[in-house]
Design an enzyme around this catalytic site. Sequence first.
Site, short mmCIF file in Angstrom:
data_model
loop_
_atom_site.label_atom_id
_atom_site.label_comp_id
_atom_site.label_asym_id
_atom_site.label_seq_id
_atom_site.Cartn_x
_atom_site.Cartn_y
_atom_site.Cartn_z
N TYR A 11 1.48 -0.86 -0.01
CA TYR A 11 0.29 -0.17 -0.20
C TYR A 11 0.81 1.19 0.36
O TYR A 11 0.79 2.36 -0.50
CB TYR A 11 -0.72 0.00 1.28
CG TYR A 11 -2.41 0.26 1.38
CD1 TYR A 11 -3.45 0.47 -0.47
CD2 TYR A 11 -2.79 1.61 2.39
CE1 TYR A 11 -4.18 1.83 -0.19
CE2 TYR A 11 -3.57 2.75 1.90
CZ TYR A 11 -5.31 2.08 0.90
OH TYR A 11 -5.74 2.67 1.11
N LYS A 63 -3.33 7.90 3.42
CA LYS A 63 -4.60 7.89 4.37
C LYS A 63 -5.25 8.66 5.92
O LYS A 63 -5.77 8.57 5.95
CB LYS A 63 -5.16 6.68 4.25
CG LYS A 63 -5.56 5.48 3.02
CD LYS A 63 -7.15 6.48 2.28
CE LYS A 63 -7.35 5.80 1.37
NZ LYS A 63 -9.14 6.60 0.53
#
Length: 255
Positions: A154, A161
């Site tokens: 990720y 995020k």
Amino acid sequence: MSGILDGKRILVTGVLRESSIAFHAAKIAQEQGAEILLTAFPRPSLTERIARKLPRPAKVIELDVTNAEHLGGLEDIVREELGSLDGIVHSIGFAPQDALGGNFLNTPFESVATAMHVSAYSLKSLTMACLKLMEDGGSVVGLTFDARFAWPQYDWMGPAKAALEATNRYMARDLGKQNIRCNLVAAGPIGSMAAKSIPGFEELASVWDQRSPLEWDMSDPDPAGRAIVALLSDWFPKTTGEIVHVDGGLHAIGA
């Protein structure tokens, strides 16, 4: 029978495919009585095709959340289409390929900046572009992927995020006086177009098969869509700055 969004007007971003969480949020919102307006970038025609699968017709407008002119003209377009707004669904995230897939230590700042701008700052810029449309208050709901952890593959979407989650808290602080609630849904992995753009996504998603207390179905965006609609409704009138996990309970399990 009335729905929980009867009479509400909702702006929905991020409808790319029928498999996207945003599509299911838009579908359920319509089923619950809302009038919706969709945004799309860079291919509005793609979203227009997907929108035909909604219960009722929904107009699609082009919106690049990094484009100041697009944001500057958004209020007038939405006012012409809907009159006002009661809610916003922020389902926008992007990172260049060199910011994903195990390249964390080698990613240039330009790519990091793009990820932060599109995935985090846009929550604020989109909301501010619509602020005057929510004179009677409203609900802003975004999508995150639990940023407390470092996930395989990720990479810089993780810090992006985390920035999104912090942005949500500060927005909740500053917009509460205008009766605008700001919350996020932390969804488990869904096999959407956005997810499939992450190299090695299957490795990340396999964690759910091993550790999720509730059985997790990567092909079912409906639970996350329902949570978004619930947060858009009046059923959470004093909830803001929150992150609601819709991940089968994995966030609560240590090992």
